[in-house]
Scaffold this motif. Structure first.
Motif: not given
Length: 251
Positions: A76-87
């Protein structure tokens, strides 16, 4: 805001500082991730109801829950996009699935590995689940078998027409026999005429799971290209079968 903080957050070439994650963005990410986690827990409870849980499993669930909480807060605190996180999560989930699958099918995979090794190195053979050894016919239409004889590797030619286990002079010397001092008192009839052999005893012969001890054999007096694995060995086995270019011997 402290100018030094802006300087620390600036890029390596002195570019503008990266914007801090907004609270609204953090909350949105947290809500979405909590929703996904809730769906996952619901599916888990449907597949494995609490009534099926083993006694004493509470500490494990608490441990996994703590790990999951830390992971959710980090994402949740990450600055990465949801697409990157879920990937990345998908890659980790795939890696975990592969590890579980390999562990679950470790015995079947071992059989596959042994079979591939047997095809690549026919003399090595494949060990079946019942302890049988399987060998593939070589391009010369013969069966060649690697065996550990008194702790040393000897490559035999399977010869059902030979009554004995016959070592050539080179293999006998490698096994520690003084070939010149042997008494060649046995006579053998071969396709090329009569030859003589010296009786010896081998402490052990090991072919995969097949292990024989105190095995009588002989050393050939003349030239012999390859040592022979004859009926003296085969008659001590439970069975021998040749089918579709494959030899199966059972202890």
């Amino acid at each position: 805001m402290d100018p030094q903080d802006d300087q620390r957050r600036a890029g390596p070439w002195g570019g503008p500082p990266e914007p801090l994650p907004q609270r609204g963005r953090f909350r949105l990410r947290l809500v979405v991730l909590l929703g996904i986690a809730a769906l996952g827990l619901f599916a888990l409870f449907q597949a494995y109801p609490p009534a099926l849980w083993q006694e004493g499993s509470g500490p494990y669930f608490a441990q996994y829950g703590l790990i999951g909480t830390v992971l959710l807060m980090s994402l949740a605190a990450s600055r990465r996009s949801f697409a990157t996180i879920f990937g990345q999560l998908a890659l980790w989930a795939l890696a975990a699935l592969v590890i579980v699958a390999v562990y679950g099918y470790r015995y079947e995979l071992r059989e596959v590995a042994l079979r591939v090794a047997g095809e690549l190195v026919p003399t090595h053979g494949q060990e079946a689940a019942d302890g049988a050894m399987i060998f593939t016919r070589a391009p010369d239409r013969q069966f060649h078998i690697d065996a550990q004889v008194d702790g040393k590797l000897v490559r035999f030619l399977l010869d059902t027409g030979a009554s004995d286990i016959v070592l050539n002079r080179e293999d006998a010397a490698r096994l520690g026999f003084a070939v010149k001092d042997l008494a060649f008192t046995r006579s053998y009839g071969t396709a090329n005429g009569t030859t003589r052999g010296a009786p010896i005893r081998l402490k052990q012969i090991r072919i995969g799971s097949i292990h024989l001890e105190d095995v009588p054999a002989s050393v050939n007096e003349g030239e012999l290209h390859q040592s022979l694995l004859g009926m003296r060995f085969l008659e001590r086995l439970t069975s021998i079968e040749i089918r579709n270019d494959r030899l199966t011997i059972r202890p």
